[in-house]
Every structure is written in C-alpha cells, then in structure tokens.
Write a protein that holds these residues in place. Structure first.
Motif: not given
Length: 408
Positions: A24-28, A134-137, A141-144
């Motif tokens: 959860c850390v990267p997305y949050l 692009e790195w954001v996706f 998505y890897t985190g998801f």
C-alpha cells in the motif's frame, strides 16, 4: 503433560499482512504527495494540472479507499476479526476482489501485448495528451497486484478456518433439493441472462468492433484497451460458468470450491468496475468524456449481475449452513475465552487442561476449523475436536488460565 493447541496459519498470516501493508505504501505516498501539491510523476501538460482541486479531492478519496486494505488485512488476522459479523467481512472482501482482479489480470496482458508490438499511448483524442509518467503505472499496478495476492491468501486462510465446512465436497452433492433451490436456480438464470449483455459488448470491443463506442473512445483505442476488454470477457465467462455449475450440478468429481470461486471473482470484477465506470461517467463534466448509451447499459448490467450473484450466494450459504448445523467453529466462538485461546496473537500456542476424568493426557493438534493435525490413533485419549475443547474448558480449570507452554 498438558494439551497444546496450535494456531498454525498465524505465522503465514503475519507475513501476508506485512506484505499487504508494504504494497500500500507506494500508492498512498503518491496520493498524499499529490494532495499536498506535489507534481511527482505528473508531466508538464498533463490534464491533471488543469483540474487541480479535483485532483486533490480525488487523491484524498483514493487514499482513503486504499487504506481500507490495511483495515481488511487486520480484520483477517486479528483475534477480534473472528467475532466480526460475516457481512462485515464478505462485502468488503468481495469489493476488494472486484477492484483488484481486473488489474491483476489486465495489467500483465497489457504488458504482454506491448511486448508483441502493441501501443500504450493513443495517437488521437484527449488521452493523447500526457497524463502520468510511465513509471507511476508500473509502481502503482505492481503494488495493486501484490495487494490482491496477499489479501486473497489471507481471505482464503480466514474463510477456510471459519466457513470451510460450507464449501467442502463435490458439486454432485448439490443434486438434492433444498428449500431455496428454486430461488437459487431462478436467480442464476436471471444473472446469466444479464451477464450476456456485457459479455457480448466486451467481446465485440475486444475483437475490434466500434459499435456503441464514442468517437473519443474509438480514437483512444490501443493494445491496452483490447487487453482490458479481453479480461472483462474472461470475468463474464467465469461468472456464468460458476453460476450454472452451482445451480444445475451434474454428477462429477469437480470440487465445489471451484465454481464458487469462479462466480465470486467474476461477479465481483464485473460489478465493481461496472459501478466504478458509471460513477466516473456521472462525475465527469467534460463532454468529450461522456459514455454512449450502450456503454452505460453495459456497465449497468455488470453491476446488476454482480448484485444478483451476491444475492444467490447469500441464499446458497444460508441453506448450506442450515443443513450442516452451526459447525465446529460456531461451538468454539460461542465461548469467548476459548476463542481467545485458539486465536492467541502473541504466543502462537496455548496450553489447555486435559479432558475431565482423563488427567493430563495429551490432545492432538486441533486447528481453528476443527481438523485434527495428528492421527487420532496416536493419542486415543486426547481431544477429538473443538467440541471436546469446549467441554474441557468447562472442567475444573478454566481456559482463561492458558499460558505459554513450559517444560513438562
């Protein structure tokens, strides 16, 4: 010698819980940064910069939604989660499954399509403008995907311990008529008919048809679009297959948990993303982003199908629970002290007295779902099930006296 009760899945649950938290850390972190005014990951010219207030509000909402993963992971691994009402767990777990499954399936398909020469960025339309780096996706998505895997494993461990007796057996065992069997079959047929609408639409769009798509959507089609539409076709097929196998079982050795899993995952994906797309369309004030009537009907039918499957599932499990009685888990959870012993968080294992009249003869290991870990013949005078543990708890020594196992 004292009897010992082990909580075997606890160590695995702790690892999975930590993995879910970490994912959860990267997305949050990104959402909190954007809500604070940061532009990390947002390129110049992005449409997000034109709607700064909406981006802040959306970031806060998204962060709150993703933080529910933390709450759900705690619910699945803490002792108090065993006492939570079933609906309080199943509904969020179903929604989380629905939101994460298309990403878990669709994103790898999109990456595979790009490796085969597909394109990710549209050549025309509003989406041709920069949106995010692009790195954001990749990071998000890897985190998801990791969240989906960790939460899925935690839910399986929890559900197997609490309700495992409800999906044991083969589908051939469903042939008998129950009091709600007719309702289940009618609901299954209705839901299958409803699913045919989004199944047909997504199949057409996945194979290149432009029927029912807006001009903006047609211009924005890339290999990512086709991969995601193919994933929706897969979820629709899973839903119908699972429904019909449960509602109209045939003789065979197919495990019951397979069609139940297909219906659970497929219906959740259709319903949650159908509802999300409808909500996004309602909130969007950009005329170029409006959806067509067919797209609106498709998303509505996805949501309706999911609700019908959820309703059928409620009837199915209520009937199974009634037929099989309260089960071992209900007996154990009715005694809060014994329940605390079985789900002890800190010590991993607890010591219980021997059965009344049997001295301190050892019990075989008993898990939370009531299954013996050792052959009963090895300990003929030991505890047989959670019912025996409950009976032992009512003996001279209360289960509240449980302590960490020491030397004999």
């Amino acid at each position: 010698m004292r009897a010992v009760v082990f909580d075997k899945p606890r160590s695995a649950a702790r690892v999975l819980r930590a993995l879910a938290f970490t994912a959860c850390v990267p997305y949050l972190a990104l959402k909190i940064a954007w809500a604070s005014g940061s532009r990390v990951g947002i390129p110049d010219g992005s449409m997000l910069l034109e709607h700064h207030t909406a981006m802040i509000v959306g970031s806060i909402e998204s962060a709150l939604i993703d933080s529910m993963v933390v709450v759900l992971a705690l619910l699945l691994t803490q002792p108090w989660g065993r006492r939570a009402p079933a609906w309080l767990l199943i509904l969020p777990a179903w929604a989380a499954t629905g939101l994460l499954s298309p990403i878990m399936v669709g994103y790898p398909l999109q990456l595979g399509a790009r490796l085969l020469g597909g394109t990710a960025a549209p050549s025309a339309g509003p989406a041709a403008r920069p949106f995010l780096d692009e790195w954001v996706f990749t990071v998000v998505y890897t985190g998801f995907i990791v969240q989906a895997l960790a939460l899925g494993a935690l839910f399986v461990l929890y559900a197997r311990a609490r309700w495992g007796h409800l999906w044991r057996g083969r589908i051939s065992g469903l042939a008998g008529q129950g009091p709600t069997r007719g309702v289940q079959r009618a609901t299954a047929l209705m839901a299958s008919a409803v699913v045919l609408v989004p199944l047909t639409a997504h199949l057409l769009w996945a194979t290149g048809s432009t029927s029912g798509l807006t001009a903006t959507k047609i211009a924005e089609r890339t290999s990512d679009f086709y991969a995601l539409e193919a994933a929706y076709v897969l979820f629709a097929v899973m839903t119908v297959t699972g429904l019909l196998l449960v509602a109209f079982p045939r003789a065979g050795a197919l495990p019951l948990r397979l069609p139940l899993s297909l219906a659970f995952v497929g219906s959740a994906a259709l319903a949650c993303w159908g509802g999300y797309m409808m909500l996004t369309a309602l909130e969007n004030r950009d005329p170029s982003r409006r959806i067509s009537e067919l797209m609106n009907v498709t998303y509505s039918m996805q949501l309706l199908a999911g609700m019908l499957v959820f309703t059928m599932g409620a009837y199915f499990f209520a009937e199974r629970a009634a037929q099989r009685g309260h089960g071992e888990e209900s007996v154990a959870s009715s005694d809060s002290e014994l329940h605390t012993v079985l789900t002890h968080e800190r010590d991993h294992e607890a010591v219980l007295p021997g059965l009344p009249g049997q001295g301190t003869s050892p019990c075989p290991i008993v898990y939370q779902d009531g299954r013996d870990a050792h052959d009963r013949a090895r300990h003929p005078s030991g505890c047989r099930s959670l019912r025996d543990l409950k009976r032992a708890a009512r003996g001279p020594t209360a289960p509240g006296a449980a302590r960490r196992r020491g030397p004999p």
